[in-house]
Scaffold this motif. Structure first.
Motif, mmCIF file in Angstrom:
data_model
loop_
_atom_site.group_PDB
_atom_site.id
_atom_site.type_symbol
_atom_site.label_atom_id
_atom_site.label_comp_id
_atom_site.label_asym_id
_atom_site.label_seq_id
_atom_site.Cartn_x
_atom_site.Cartn_y
_atom_site.Cartn_z
ATOM 1 N N SER A 67 0.847 -1.202 0.000
ATOM 2 C CA SER A 67 0.000 0.000 0.000
ATOM 3 C C SER A 67 0.875 1.241 0.000
ATOM 4 O O SER A 67 2.079 1.171 0.258
ATOM 5 C CB SER A 67 -0.915 0.027 1.239
ATOM 6 O OG SER A 67 -0.168 0.315 2.398
ATOM 7 N N GLY A 68 0.239 2.370 -0.256
ATOM 8 C CA GLY A 68 0.951 3.643 -0.186
ATOM 9 C C GLY A 68 1.362 3.943 1.252
ATOM 10 O O GLY A 68 2.451 4.454 1.503
ATOM 11 N N MET A 72 5.226 4.597 2.714
ATOM 12 C CA MET A 72 5.671 5.764 3.498
ATOM 13 C C MET A 72 6.326 5.335 4.801
ATOM 14 O O MET A 72 7.341 5.893 5.223
ATOM 15 C CB MET A 72 4.481 6.685 3.780
ATOM 16 C CG MET A 72 3.933 7.351 2.539
ATOM 17 S SD MET A 72 2.676 8.591 2.911
ATOM 18 C CE MET A 72 1.294 7.572 3.368
ATOM 19 N N THR A 93 -4.046 16.652 4.993
ATOM 20 C CA THR A 93 -3.738 15.415 4.279
ATOM 21 C C THR A 93 -4.715 14.358 4.752
ATOM 22 O O THR A 93 -5.666 14.666 5.463
ATOM 23 C CB THR A 93 -2.272 14.987 4.468
ATOM 24 O OG1 THR A 93 -2.001 13.871 3.621
ATOM 25 C CG2 THR A 93 -1.949 14.616 5.904
ATOM 26 N N SER A 139 2.964 15.781 1.605
ATOM 27 C CA SER A 139 1.799 15.186 0.952
ATOM 28 C C SER A 139 1.338 16.139 -0.149
ATOM 29 O O SER A 139 0.944 17.264 0.129
ATOM 30 C CB SER A 139 0.707 15.000 2.003
ATOM 31 O OG SER A 139 -0.405 14.383 1.440
ATOM 32 N N MET A 141 -1.274 16.706 -1.408
ATOM 33 C CA MET A 141 -2.674 16.396 -1.122
ATOM 34 C C MET A 141 -3.590 16.868 -2.241
ATOM 35 O O MET A 141 -3.510 18.010 -2.679
ATOM 36 C CB MET A 141 -3.030 17.055 0.209
ATOM 37 C CG MET A 141 -4.450 16.905 0.647
ATOM 38 S SD MET A 141 -4.937 15.166 0.923
ATOM 39 C CE MET A 141 -6.560 15.462 1.640
ATOM 40 N N ALA A 167 0.571 10.035 -3.603
ATOM 41 C CA ALA A 167 -0.676 9.261 -3.781
ATOM 42 C C ALA A 167 -1.610 9.951 -4.782
ATOM 43 O O ALA A 167 -2.331 9.285 -5.509
ATOM 44 C CB ALA A 167 -1.379 9.081 -2.443
ATOM 45 N N HIS A 168 -1.572 11.289 -4.823
ATOM 46 C CA HIS A 168 -2.469 12.023 -5.729
ATOM 47 C C HIS A 168 -1.723 12.673 -6.894
ATOM 48 O O HIS A 168 -2.318 13.459 -7.635
ATOM 49 C CB HIS A 168 -3.247 13.105 -4.957
ATOM 50 C CG HIS A 168 -4.035 12.559 -3.807
ATOM 51 N ND1 HIS A 168 -4.538 13.338 -2.792
ATOM 52 C CD2 HIS A 168 -4.411 11.289 -3.508
ATOM 53 C CE1 HIS A 168 -5.176 12.578 -1.923
ATOM 54 N NE2 HIS A 168 -5.110 11.342 -2.317
ATOM 55 N N SER A 189 0.593 5.259 -4.339
ATOM 56 C CA SER A 189 -0.431 4.279 -3.985
ATOM 57 C C SER A 189 -1.114 3.780 -5.250
ATOM 58 O O SER A 189 -1.330 4.547 -6.193
ATOM 59 C CB SER A 189 -1.457 4.929 -3.061
ATOM 60 O OG SER A 189 -2.579 4.086 -2.883
ATOM 61 N N GLN A 191 -4.016 2.003 -4.795
ATOM 62 C CA GLN A 191 -5.328 1.693 -4.241
ATOM 63 C C GLN A 191 -6.399 2.159 -5.246
ATOM 64 O O GLN A 191 -6.139 3.045 -6.066
ATOM 65 C CB GLN A 191 -5.374 2.449 -2.890
ATOM 66 C CG GLN A 191 -6.558 2.233 -2.033
ATOM 67 C CD GLN A 191 -7.321 3.522 -1.960
ATOM 68 O OE1 GLN A 191 -7.954 3.904 -2.933
ATOM 69 N NE2 GLN A 191 -7.227 4.207 -0.825
ATOM 70 N N LYS A 194 -6.889 5.767 -6.685
ATOM 71 C CA LYS A 194 -5.747 6.558 -7.151
ATOM 72 C C LYS A 194 -5.645 6.432 -8.666
ATOM 73 O O LYS A 194 -6.607 6.068 -9.307
ATOM 74 C CB LYS A 194 -4.486 6.105 -6.413
ATOM 75 C CG LYS A 194 -4.682 5.939 -4.908
ATOM 76 C CD LYS A 194 -4.963 7.250 -4.179
ATOM 77 C CE LYS A 194 -5.615 7.006 -2.834
ATOM 78 N NZ LYS A 194 -4.824 7.340 -1.678
ATOM 79 N N GLU A 200 -5.386 -2.625 -3.817
ATOM 80 C CA GLU A 200 -4.410 -2.114 -2.857
ATOM 81 C C GLU A 200 -3.034 -2.243 -3.490
ATOM 82 O O GLU A 200 -2.833 -3.114 -4.322
ATOM 83 C CB GLU A 200 -4.415 -2.936 -1.559
ATOM 84 C CG GLU A 200 -5.752 -3.094 -0.870
ATOM 85 C CD GLU A 200 -6.269 -1.824 -0.222
ATOM 86 O OE1 GLU A 200 -5.536 -0.811 -0.193
ATOM 87 O OE2 GLU A 200 -7.420 -1.844 0.246
ATOM 88 N N GLY A 201 -2.113 -1.417 -3.069
ATOM 89 C CA GLY A 201 -0.742 -1.542 -3.546
ATOM 90 C C GLY A 201 -0.004 -0.212 -3.420
ATOM 91 O O GLY A 201 -0.627 0.831 -3.199
#
Ligand SMILES: *Cc1c(COP(=O)(O)O)cnc(C)c1O
Length: 397
Positions: A67-68, A72, A93, A139, A141, A167-168, A189, A191, A194, A200-201
């Motif tokens: 996962s992300g 982290m 975040t 982040s 975000m 992630a974004h 991520s 997931q 995303k 997941e990942g």
């Protein structure tokens, strides 16, 4: 006259490409789902994915993991975070970020947010001094990218290491450089919500030999680390193999198989997302009482979600607004809510971190709304969503 209602699903992602499905079936038929379960001379799908991803962001190494949030956490450990060490991060975040810091033994030190939803560089400067922290987990975000030139300058001047939470921003750029290529380490991520979807990942990327060796062992490679295609020399593992605990979090070949074809479509999908985003942003611009964060010129974002403000709303108005939009099929999230709901929580509800006061971020989040733009929507959908939001806003005058 009945009012138009939107009937699309804000949580409905696209089907995976046929190619991804076919490859997944092949992997299942082969039975070798574990990343280190390879035949003589074979490279696992996970290894191939790591090479593809590293190349796509111009990084020397990539580790694929569960996962992300895991990426982290492992990034901070692999870098050498000490128990109870302060880690700077954005107040604005999502919960996996402070969760990862906590999991790595660190203490989150939250930094204020600007009206454009990026980290506040003045406050960052102050908090670097007051906390003595050696590391920032930045982040990006909701895909808003801070001025990376200025940020990197501040961090260099103060000898603070940058770890990026992308992630974004997978597929996004600052000044032509991939998001994630600024930090010492970057985390992504995969997931479902995303930019590429394996349920997941996650990924961790870095150019640092010791960090990647540590991260590989942490992820649960046992002594099979030589099966990583792009791995540092044996020396980097000499210490790591004895010092790093196994914190099992490997990616498997099935997920890797469905991610590779999606990665190849990331650029194209980024453009598709931005068509949706720009259509909605444009529609909202035409409505009084609604404002949007500014984007910086050097930013090439991926508009998979959109944020806007209704600056003159009270808390009660915001609650009413979310309800009325929802009745017309538009699912908004509001960052000013006292109770965490769905995926959205704010720092006040992260009870395991030290109490902190972020008045500027509180003010900004108090009238901030957020919506997803899945690729199952089209431009007309986005225009309709914008009209619904705008008309409800006007109604509430
Ligand atoms: C989703 C997300 C992550 C990572 O999430 P995982 O679900 O652990 O993959 C990290 N940061 C932000 C801001 C996120 O939204």
């Amino acid at each position: 006259m009945s009012e138009p209602t939107f009937t699309g699903q804000f949580t409905q992602q696209e089907a995976l490409p046929e190619e991804a499905i076919e490859r997944a079936v092949e992997i299942m038929r082969g039975g070798r789902l574990h990343r280190y379960n390879v035949l003589e001379g074979e490279e696992s799908e996970t290894t191939l994915l790591e090479s593809d991803f590293a190349a796509s962001v111009g990084s020397k190494y990539c580790l694929a993991c569960t996962s992300g949030g895991y990426a982290m956490h492992v990034a901070l450990r692999a870098w050498g975070l000490k128990q109870d060490e302060p880690v700077l991060t954005n107040a604005f975040t999502l919960s996996p970020v402070p969760g990862a810091i906590h999991n790595a033994g660190g203490k989150p030190v939250l930094v204020e947010t600007t009206n454009d939803l990026v980290i506040d560089l003045d406050d960052l400067g102050k908090k670097i001094k007051s906390s003595g922290s050696r590391v920032l987990l930045l982040s990006h975000m909701r895909g808003h990218i801070v001025n990376m030139d200025k940020l990197c300058q501040i961090l260099n001047d103060n000898d603070v290491t940058l770890v990026e939470d992308c992630a974004h921003t997978m597929g996004a750029y600052w000044d032509g450089k991939p998001s994630g290529s600024f930090g010492h380490i970057a985390c992504y991520s995969t997931q479902t919500y995303k930019h590429i979807n394996s349920g997941e990942g996650g990924f961790l990327t870095t150019d640092d030999d010791q960090v990647i060796a540590n991260a590989i062992i942490l992820s649960g490679s046992y002594m099979l680390y030589d099966r990583h295609d792009a791995a540092p020399s044996k020396e980097a593992f000499e210490q790591a193999r004895y010092q790093m605990p196994n914190m099992s979090g490997r990616m498997d070949n099935l997920r890797a198989a469905i991610l590779r074809p999606q990665l190849a479509r990331l650029e194209t999908n980024g453009t598709r997302w931005n068509e949706l985003y720009d259509a909605l942003a444009e529609e909202l611009k035409g409505h009084n009482g609604i404002t949007q964060p500014q984007r910086r010129k050097k930013e090439r974002y991926v508009g998979s979600s959109l944020q806007f403000f209704v600056p003159d709303f009270s808390a009660a108005d915001c609650v009413d607004f979310v309800r009325r939009c929802s009745e017309r099929g538009v699912e908004l999230k509001w960052f000013g809510a006292e109770e965490p709901a769905g995926y959205t929580s704010t720092y006040q509800s992260w009870g395991y971190i030290d109490d902190q006061s972020l008045p500027k971020s509180d003010k900004i989040m108090s009238t901030l709304f957020d919506l997803r733009l899945p690729l199952t929507f089209n431009v007309d959908d986005c225009k309709l969503i914008g009209q619904i939001i705008g008309s409800i806003r006007s109604d509430m005058n």
